[in-house]
Design a protein around this motif. Structure first.
Motif, PDB file in Angstrom:
ATOM      1  N   GLN A  46       2.462   4.403  -3.571  1.00 21.38           N
ATOM      2  CA  GLN A  46       1.747   4.198  -4.913  1.00 21.38           C
ATOM      3  C   GLN A  46       0.709   3.407  -4.598  1.00 21.38           C
ATOM      4  O   GLN A  46       0.685   2.161  -4.332  1.00 21.38           O
ATOM      5  CB  GLN A  46       2.707   3.618  -6.056  1.00 21.38           C
ATOM      6  CG  GLN A  46       1.897   3.433  -7.366  1.00 21.38           C
ATOM      7  CD  GLN A  46       2.647   2.748  -8.300  1.00 21.38           C
ATOM      8  OE1 GLN A  46       3.985   3.185  -8.544  1.00 21.38           O
ATOM      9  NE2 GLN A  46       2.458   1.673  -8.926  1.00 21.38           N
ATOM     10  N   SER A  47      -0.651   3.703  -5.002  1.00 23.49           N
ATOM     11  CA  SER A  47      -1.816   2.896  -4.419  1.00 23.49           C
ATOM     12  C   SER A  47      -2.216   2.253  -5.886  1.00 23.49           C
ATOM     13  O   SER A  47      -1.606   2.706  -7.076  1.00 23.49           O
ATOM     14  CB  SER A  47      -2.968   3.699  -3.895  1.00 23.49           C
ATOM     15  OG  SER A  47      -3.384   4.785  -4.872  1.00 23.49           O
ATOM     16  N   GLY A  48      -3.175   1.243  -5.882  1.00 20.81           N
ATOM     17  CA  GLY A  48      -3.374   0.525  -7.056  1.00 20.81           C
ATOM     18  C   GLY A  48      -3.359  -0.905  -6.952  1.00 20.81           C
ATOM     19  O   GLY A  48      -3.127  -1.346  -5.725  1.00 20.81           O
ATOM     20  N   THR A  49      -3.484  -1.535  -7.919  1.00 20.36           N
ATOM     21  CA  THR A  49      -3.556  -3.087  -7.918  1.00 20.36           C
ATOM     22  C   THR A  49      -2.363  -3.667  -7.419  1.00 20.36           C
ATOM     23  O   THR A  49      -2.026  -4.413  -6.591  1.00 20.36           O
ATOM     24  CB  THR A  49      -3.796  -3.730  -9.213  1.00 20.36           C
ATOM     25  OG1 THR A  49      -5.166  -3.214  -9.571  1.00 20.36           O
ATOM     26  CG2 THR A  49      -3.995  -5.133  -9.357  1.00 20.36           C
ATOM     27  N   THR A  50      -1.132  -3.010  -7.822  1.00 17.72           N
ATOM     28  CA  THR A  50       0.002  -3.394  -7.144  1.00 17.72           C
ATOM     29  C   THR A  50       0.514  -1.947  -6.696  1.00 17.72           C
ATOM     30  O   THR A  50       0.655  -1.098  -7.155  1.00 17.72           O
ATOM     31  CB  THR A  50       1.230  -3.452  -8.356  1.00 17.72           C
ATOM     32  OG1 THR A  50       0.721  -4.912  -9.119  1.00 17.72           O
ATOM     33  CG2 THR A  50       2.492  -3.730  -7.688  1.00 17.72           C
ATOM     34  N   CYS A  51       0.614  -2.058  -5.111  1.00 19.81           N
ATOM     35  CA  CYS A  51       0.784  -0.787  -4.386  1.00 19.81           C
ATOM     36  C   CYS A  51       2.239  -0.906  -3.951  1.00 19.81           C
ATOM     37  O   CYS A  51       2.769  -2.088  -3.797  1.00 19.81           O
ATOM     38  CB  CYS A  51      -0.200  -0.663  -3.111  1.00 19.81           C
ATOM     39  SG  CYS A  51      -0.316  -1.950  -2.046  1.00 19.81           S
ATOM     40  N   ILE A  52       2.720   0.198  -3.895  1.00 19.33           N
ATOM     41  CA  ILE A  52       4.278   0.278  -3.251  1.00 19.33           C
ATOM     42  C   ILE A  52       4.283   0.987  -1.841  1.00 19.33           C
ATOM     43  O   ILE A  52       3.403   1.985  -2.104  1.00 19.33           O
ATOM     44  CB  ILE A  52       5.183   0.934  -4.476  1.00 19.33           C
ATOM     45  CG1 ILE A  52       4.958  -0.077  -5.433  1.00 19.33           C
ATOM     46  CG2 ILE A  52       6.552   1.006  -3.480  1.00 19.33           C
ATOM     47  CD1 ILE A  52       5.836   0.681  -6.819  1.00 19.33           C
ATOM     48  N   VAL A  53       4.701   0.594  -0.966  1.00 16.25           N
ATOM     49  CA  VAL A  53       4.844   1.153   0.359  1.00 16.25           C
ATOM     50  C   VAL A  53       6.172   1.401   0.983  1.00 16.25           C
ATOM     51  O   VAL A  53       7.155   0.595   0.485  1.00 16.25           O
ATOM     52  CB  VAL A  53       4.065   0.279   1.472  1.00 16.25           C
ATOM     53  CG1 VAL A  53       2.794   0.226   0.923  1.00 16.25           C
ATOM     54  CG2 VAL A  53       4.700  -1.002   1.687  1.00 16.25           C
ATOM     55  N   ASN A  54       6.311   2.371   1.709  1.00 19.26           N
ATOM     56  CA  ASN A  54       7.629   2.690   2.480  1.00 19.26           C
ATOM     57  C   ASN A  54       7.391   2.138   3.900  1.00 19.26           C
ATOM     58  O   ASN A  54       6.539   2.495   4.458  1.00 19.26           O
ATOM     59  CB  ASN A  54       7.788   4.187   2.575  1.00 19.26           C
ATOM     60  CG  ASN A  54       8.966   4.686   3.240  1.00 19.26           C
ATOM     61  OD1 ASN A  54       9.935   3.720   3.517  1.00 19.26           O
ATOM     62  ND2 ASN A  54       9.231   5.522   3.633  1.00 19.26           N
ATOM     63  N   LEU A  55       8.380   1.391   4.021  1.00 23.55           N
ATOM     64  CA  LEU A  55       8.386   0.692   5.460  1.00 23.55           C
ATOM     65  C   LEU A  55       9.775   0.979   5.869  1.00 23.55           C
ATOM     66  O   LEU A  55      10.792  -0.141   5.624  1.00 23.55           O
ATOM     67  CB  LEU A  55       7.938  -0.902   5.363  1.00 23.55           C
ATOM     68  CG  LEU A  55       8.032  -1.559   6.611  1.00 23.55           C
ATOM     69  CD1 LEU A  55       6.921  -1.207   7.516  1.00 23.55           C
ATOM     70  CD2 LEU A  55       8.125  -3.220   6.453  1.00 23.55           C
ATOM     71  N   ASP A  56       9.753   1.386   6.862  1.00 26.74           N
ATOM     72  CA  ASP A  56      11.437   1.925   7.560  1.00 26.74           C
ATOM     73  C   ASP A  56      12.541   1.920   6.497  1.00 26.74           C
ATOM     74  O   ASP A  56      13.595   1.718   6.567  1.00 26.74           O
ATOM     75  CB  ASP A  56      11.603   0.942   8.379  1.00 26.74           C
ATOM     76  CG  ASP A  56      12.772   1.239   9.390  1.00 26.74           C
ATOM     77  OD1 ASP A  56      12.983   2.349   9.850  1.00 26.74           O
ATOM     78  OD2 ASP A  56      13.349   0.220   9.807  1.00 26.74           O
TER      79      ASP A  56
END
Length: 78
Positions: A46-56
């Motif tokens: 999820q991009s944006g001011t608060t972004c969420i990433v998948n890391l492993d």
């Protein structure tokens, strides 16, 4: 290098690899404790001011300026 950019600028679903960590030594150390290391595959969920990433398989959230401390190289994760 044109294919290196701050993590926060990735689009949702875009895969990349961590290229460089910026900041004070304690900030870089904290990112490394979270598993963000040079060469680690990462995907923007999820991009944006608060972004969420998948890391492993783990989901990490970055607020405001935090995502700009991680530079990534565009490309496939696998």
């Amino acid at each position: 290098m044109p294919d290196t950019l701050p993590l926060q600028l990735l689009s949702a679903g875009q895969p990349a690899r961590t290229d460089q960590l910026l900041g004070q030594p304690e900030e870089v150390h904290r990112l490394q404790e979270l598993g963000i290391r040079v060469g680690a595959p990462i995907e923007m969920l999820q991009s944006g001011t608060t972004c969420i990433v998948n890391l492993d398989g783990a989901r990490l959230a970055f607020r405001d300026h935090e995502g700009f401390r991680v530079l990534v190289r565009l490309g496939e994760m696998g």
